[in-house]
Write a protein that holds these residues in place. Structure first.
Motif, PDB file in Angstrom:
ATOM      1  N   SER A 101       0.839  -1.195   0.000  1.00  0.00           N
ATOM      2  CA  SER A 101       0.000   0.000   0.000  1.00  0.00           C
ATOM      3  C   SER A 101       0.875   1.246   0.000  1.00  0.00           C
ATOM      4  O   SER A 101       1.908   1.293   0.670  1.00  0.00           O
ATOM      5  CB  SER A 101      -0.905   0.019   1.240  1.00  0.00           C
ATOM      6  N   VAL A 102       0.451   2.250  -0.754  1.00  0.00           N
ATOM      7  CA  VAL A 102       1.141   3.538  -0.771  1.00  0.00           C
ATOM      8  C   VAL A 102       0.119   4.612  -0.403  1.00  0.00           C
ATOM      9  O   VAL A 102      -0.886   4.784  -1.079  1.00  0.00           O
ATOM     10  CB  VAL A 102       1.748   3.842  -2.152  1.00  0.00           C
ATOM     11  N   ILE A 103       0.401   5.310   0.682  1.00  0.00           N
ATOM     12  CA  ILE A 103      -0.492   6.361   1.158  1.00  0.00           C
ATOM     13  C   ILE A 103       0.135   7.712   0.823  1.00  0.00           C
ATOM     14  O   ILE A 103       1.287   7.975   1.167  1.00  0.00           O
ATOM     15  CB  ILE A 103      -0.713   6.259   2.686  1.00  0.00           C
ATOM     16  N   ALA A 104      -0.643   8.553   0.139  1.00  0.00           N
ATOM     17  CA  ALA A 104      -0.140   9.866  -0.268  1.00  0.00           C
ATOM     18  C   ALA A 104      -0.994  10.969   0.342  1.00  0.00           C
ATOM     19  O   ALA A 104      -2.190  10.772   0.596  1.00  0.00           O
ATOM     20  CB  ALA A 104      -0.148   9.987  -1.789  1.00  0.00           C
ATOM     21  N   GLN A 105      -0.369  12.127   0.580  1.00  0.00           N
ATOM     22  CA  GLN A 105      -1.112  13.315   0.996  1.00  0.00           C
ATOM     23  C   GLN A 105      -1.113  14.273  -0.177  1.00  0.00           C
ATOM     24  O   GLN A 105      -0.070  14.559  -0.755  1.00  0.00           O
ATOM     25  CB  GLN A 105      -0.469  13.957   2.231  1.00  0.00           C
ATOM     26  N   LEU A 106      -2.292  14.781  -0.542  1.00  0.00           N
ATOM     27  CA  LEU A 106      -2.444  15.686  -1.663  1.00  0.00           C
ATOM     28  C   LEU A 106      -3.013  17.006  -1.177  1.00  0.00           C
ATOM     29  O   LEU A 106      -3.737  17.054  -0.165  1.00  0.00           O
ATOM     30  CB  LEU A 106      -3.373  15.105  -2.733  1.00  0.00           C
ATOM     31  N   GLY A 107      -2.727  18.050  -1.909  1.00  0.00           N
ATOM     32  CA  GLY A 107      -3.293  19.358  -1.574  1.00  0.00           C
ATOM     33  C   GLY A 107      -2.796  20.408  -2.534  1.00  0.00           C
ATOM     34  O   GLY A 107      -1.809  20.212  -3.250  1.00  0.00           O
ATOM     35  N   SER A 108      -3.468  21.533  -2.568  1.00  0.00           N
ATOM     36  CA  SER A 108      -3.006  22.646  -3.395  1.00  0.00           C
ATOM     37  C   SER A 108      -1.650  23.123  -2.887  1.00  0.00           C
ATOM     38  O   SER A 108      -1.363  23.018  -1.696  1.00  0.00           O
ATOM     39  CB  SER A 108      -4.015  23.798  -3.343  1.00  0.00           C
ATOM     40  N   PRO A 109      -0.797  23.651  -3.774  1.00  0.00           N
ATOM     41  CA  PRO A 109       0.522  24.133  -3.345  1.00  0.00           C
ATOM     42  C   PRO A 109       0.412  25.455  -2.591  1.00  0.00           C
ATOM     43  O   PRO A 109       0.741  26.519  -3.106  1.00  0.00           O
ATOM     44  CB  PRO A 109       1.292  24.280  -4.662  1.00  0.00           C
ATOM     45  N   ASP A 110      -0.070  25.373  -1.358  1.00  0.00           N
ATOM     46  CA  ASP A 110      -0.288  26.544  -0.516  1.00  0.00           C
ATOM     47  C   ASP A 110       0.229  26.208   0.876  1.00  0.00           C
ATOM     48  O   ASP A 110      -0.275  25.282   1.526  1.00  0.00           O
ATOM     49  CB  ASP A 110      -1.781  26.883  -0.467  1.00  0.00           C
ATOM     50  N   MET A 111       1.248  26.937   1.352  1.00  0.00           N
ATOM     51  CA  MET A 111       1.869  26.611   2.622  1.00  0.00           C
ATOM     52  C   MET A 111       0.938  26.786   3.819  1.00  0.00           C
ATOM     53  O   MET A 111       1.220  26.284   4.909  1.00  0.00           O
ATOM     54  CB  MET A 111       3.134  27.451   2.824  1.00  0.00           C
ATOM     55  N   ARG A 112      -0.184  27.464   3.618  1.00  0.00           N
ATOM     56  CA  ARG A 112      -1.117  27.603   4.730  1.00  0.00           C
ATOM     57  C   ARG A 112      -1.746  26.270   5.113  1.00  0.00           C
ATOM     58  O   ARG A 112      -2.222  26.120   6.257  1.00  0.00           O
ATOM     59  CB  ARG A 112      -2.188  28.637   4.378  1.00  0.00           C
ATOM     60  N   ILE A 113      -1.713  25.282   4.221  1.00  0.00           N
ATOM     61  CA  ILE A 113      -2.280  23.970   4.546  1.00  0.00           C
ATOM     62  C   ILE A 113      -1.415  23.246   5.564  1.00  0.00           C
ATOM     63  O   ILE A 113      -1.907  22.863   6.640  1.00  0.00           O
ATOM     64  CB  ILE A 113      -2.506  23.129   3.274  1.00  0.00           C
ATOM     65  N   PRO A 114      -0.115  23.011   5.307  1.00  0.00           N
ATOM     66  CA  PRO A 114       0.692  22.359   6.335  1.00  0.00           C
ATOM     67  C   PRO A 114       0.869  23.205   7.592  1.00  0.00           C
ATOM     68  O   PRO A 114       0.939  22.650   8.704  1.00  0.00           O
ATOM     69  CB  PRO A 114       2.031  22.097   5.642  1.00  0.00           C
ATOM     70  N   ILE A 115       0.923  24.528   7.447  1.00  0.00           N
ATOM     71  CA  ILE A 115       1.034  25.375   8.639  1.00  0.00           C
ATOM     72  C   ILE A 115      -0.205  25.207   9.513  1.00  0.00           C
ATOM     73  O   ILE A 115      -0.105  25.062  10.742  1.00  0.00           O
ATOM     74  CB  ILE A 115       1.221  26.851   8.247  1.00  0.00           C
ATOM     75  N   SER A 116      -1.373  25.205   8.900  1.00  0.00           N
ATOM     76  CA  SER A 116      -2.610  25.060   9.681  1.00  0.00           C
ATOM     77  C   SER A 116      -2.675  23.698  10.362  1.00  0.00           C
ATOM     78  O   SER A 116      -3.193  23.574  11.478  1.00  0.00           O
ATOM     79  CB  SER A 116      -3.833  25.252   8.774  1.00  0.00           C
ATOM     80  N   HIS A 117      -2.142  22.673   9.692  1.00  0.00           N
ATOM     81  CA  HIS A 117      -2.138  21.339  10.290  1.00  0.00           C
ATOM     82  C   HIS A 117      -1.333  21.336  11.583  1.00  0.00           C
ATOM     83  O   HIS A 117      -1.718  20.705  12.579  1.00  0.00           O
ATOM     84  CB  HIS A 117      -1.556  20.319   9.302  1.00  0.00           C
ATOM     85  N   CYS A 118      -0.215  22.067  11.574  1.00  0.00           N
ATOM     86  CA  CYS A 118       0.617  22.159  12.780  1.00  0.00           C
ATOM     87  C   CYS A 118       0.035  23.126  13.796  1.00  0.00           C
ATOM     88  O   CYS A 118       0.098  22.881  15.004  1.00  0.00           O
ATOM     89  CB  CYS A 118       2.030  22.599  12.406  1.00  0.00           C
ATOM     90  N   LEU A 119      -0.541  24.224  13.325  1.00  0.00           N
ATOM     91  CA  LEU A 119      -1.095  25.236  14.221  1.00  0.00           C
ATOM     92  C   LEU A 119      -2.280  24.682  15.007  1.00  0.00           C
ATOM     93  O   LEU A 119      -2.457  24.998  16.189  1.00  0.00           O
ATOM     94  CB  LEU A 119      -1.523  26.459  13.409  1.00  0.00           C
ATOM     95  N   GLY A 120      -3.084  23.859  14.375  1.00  0.00           N
ATOM     96  CA  GLY A 120      -4.249  23.301  15.051  1.00  0.00           C
ATOM     97  C   GLY A 120      -4.052  21.927  15.648  1.00  0.00           C
ATOM     98  O   GLY A 120      -4.903  21.444  16.390  1.00  0.00           O
ATOM     99  N   TRP A 121      -2.934  21.281  15.332  1.00  0.00           N
ATOM    100  CA  TRP A 121      -2.708  19.885  15.724  1.00  0.00           C
ATOM    101  C   TRP A 121      -2.966  19.666  17.209  1.00  0.00           C
ATOM    102  O   TRP A 121      -2.559  20.492  18.018  1.00  0.00           O
ATOM    103  CB  TRP A 121      -1.265  19.480  15.371  1.00  0.00           C
ATOM    104  N   PRO A 122      -3.659  18.575  17.563  1.00  0.00           N
ATOM    105  CA  PRO A 122      -4.059  17.424  16.748  1.00  0.00           C
ATOM    106  C   PRO A 122      -5.441  17.549  16.112  1.00  0.00           C
ATOM    107  O   PRO A 122      -5.975  16.572  15.595  1.00  0.00           O
ATOM    108  CB  PRO A 122      -4.046  16.286  17.764  1.00  0.00           C
ATOM    109  N   THR A 123      -6.046  18.737  16.157  1.00  0.00           N
ATOM    110  CA  THR A 123      -7.291  18.952  15.424  1.00  0.00           C
ATOM    111  C   THR A 123      -6.963  19.742  14.155  1.00  0.00           C
ATOM    112  O   THR A 123      -5.833  20.160  13.945  1.00  0.00           O
ATOM    113  CB  THR A 123      -8.296  19.727  16.279  1.00  0.00           C
ATOM    114  N   ARG A 124      -7.941  19.957  13.310  1.00  0.00           N
ATOM    115  CA  ARG A 124      -7.733  20.705  12.070  1.00  0.00           C
ATOM    116  C   ARG A 124      -8.531  21.998  12.112  1.00  0.00           C
ATOM    117  O   ARG A 124      -9.635  22.046  12.666  1.00  0.00           O
ATOM    118  CB  ARG A 124      -8.138  19.875  10.842  1.00  0.00           C
TER     119      ARG A 124
END
Length: 414
Positions: free
Chosen positions: A275-298
């Motif tokens: 199995s290969v699991i990938a994370q996809l998203g628009s090329p916008d740094m606010r997506i990974p930043i928000s994941h860390c800013l809100g972690w462990p919630t979104r």
């Protein structure tokens, strides 16, 4: 203690994590850069959830003061002592404490914020980022250099302090998310994606003639100049391999890179069952930043929604080691271990600076890095740093070595 980069060692699930109280206090190390700006955009949208403790910049005193006032920060610091008077003047009457100099950045990191964004560019990030980790903060790492320069030391001290280390780089954040699909011992391979930069299809002859203006035009991402140049040489991906090695406790042979020009798939994890699991998203740094800013919630972001039908197709290819030798140099440093990644990073910072200042050709960047690695190896100075002071010493010595080699390499690459 939560150490999300090692899922197999976690004893608590995300739902069992003790959340920092809301509003969550935040410190921004590197507030005026591209990552800092994207983080601030998210903070503005959720003012009831976050309170800003401290903000820092290198020398942009006026811009930092404006942000400090707007965000209601309690402390503002510039790394350049010469910018202190301007910062203090701009903050006059605000009640915001002002400071300057390298130690003020460490002071900012040590202030009582629950969550720290570590977005200072270069090896200068090491001391303040480590200071935040050593007091057990949640540290969102957006700079590669502190893990490249002293990854083993950083992760060891972060773990001892009970810090939570969260990866902000889009690729490492993607891996962090994908790793949640299985246990660490089930992972066969981790794959980082690279856009290929602006010269993905250029010939070697064309690459030799690259200008600074051309190198600063990234096809998909908006980033600071240092990271943009590193992306053009693929050194950025090499540094990310070293970073992933430390973040996720992966062996060099478990790490791979694939060029993906659409920048939609940010990272993949292959498990032993195929199995290969990938994370996809628009090329916008606010997506990974928000994941860390809100972690462990979104939390909600204004980032464009991914429309795969509009994207149409996703392509992948192997990186070319002939046209882009920087990636192979990073792999060499990773395999060598010890202080080799520190030497690699220091030489690359010097090379990029010289290229931007038009004293070194584009192909001279990897050439200077390689020459510095070879010289450092001959001198036997690539031992594993056991302290911040040792890491800084290796970094400084490598910079001097690269500077000594510069005239010869510049002449060859002209």
């Amino acid at each position: 203690m939560v150490v999300p980069m090692k899922p197999a060692q976690q004893k608590r699930s995300r739902t069992e994590v003790q959340l920092a109280p809301m509003p969550r206090s935040v410190t921004l190390l590197g507030a005026t850069g591209s990552i800092g700006s994207s983080t601030i955009d998210l903070l503005r949208r959720e003012p009831e959830l976050y309170r800003v403790e401290a903000v820092t910049a290198n020398r942009s005193a006026a811009a930092l003061a404006r942000l400090a006032r707007e965000l209601g920060a309690r402390f503002a610091a510039v790394g350049d002592p010469a910018a202190y008077n301007e910062l203090k003047s701009e903050l006059s009457g605000s009640g915001i404490e002002a400071a300057a100099g390298p130690e003020s950045l460490v002071e900012a990191a040590q202030r009582p914020a629950d969550w720290v964004m570590a977005a200072i560019t270069g090896a200068a990030s090491l001391k303040p980022t480590l200071a935040a980790a050593e007091r057990g903060a949640w540290v969102a790492i957006a700079n590669k250099e502190c893990l490249v320069c002293a990854g083993a030391l950083f992760m060891r001290r972060a773990a001892a302090a009970g810090a939570t280390v969260l990866p902000v780089d889009s690729e490492h954040n993607a891996i962090f998310q994908a790793l949640a699909s299985g246990r660490r011992e089930e992972v066969r391979r981790v794959i980082l994606t690279a856009s290929g930069g602006p010269f993905r299809t250029s010939s070697l002859e064309q690459i030799r003639k690259v200008t600074v203006e051309q190198a600063l035009k990234h096809p998909t991402w908006e980033m600071g100049p240092k990271v943009t140049i590193d992306s053009a040489t693929l050194m950025n991906k090499g540094l990310e391999l070293i970073e992933a090695h430390h973040l996720f406790a992966l062996r060099p042979e478990e790490l791979d890179v694939v060029v993906h020009p659409q920048s939609v798939v940010h990272g993949l994890v292959e498990f032993r069952d195929g199995s290969v699991i990938a994370q996809l998203g628009s090329p916008d740094m606010r997506i990974p930043i928000s994941h860390c800013l809100g972690w462990p919630t979104r939390i909600t972001t204004p980032a464009p929604r991914l429309d795969l039908a509009k994207v149409g197709s996703l392509t992948f290819e192997e990186p070319d080691p002939v046209r882009f030798p920087a990636l192979a140099l990073a792999r060499r440093a990773l395999a060598a271990g010890g202080g080799a990644p520190t030497v690699l990073n220091a030489a690359n910072e010097i090379a990029v600076r010289e290229f931007v200042d038009r004293r070194l050709g584009f192909t001279g960047i990897p050439a200077l890095v390689e020459a510095t690695l070879n010289a450092a190896d001959r001198r036997g100075v690539m031992k594993e740093p056991q302290s911040v002071e040792e890491a800084v010493e290796i970094d400084h010595n490598s910079r001097r070595l690269a500077a000594d080699l510069l005239p010869e390499i510049a002449a060859m690459a002209s």
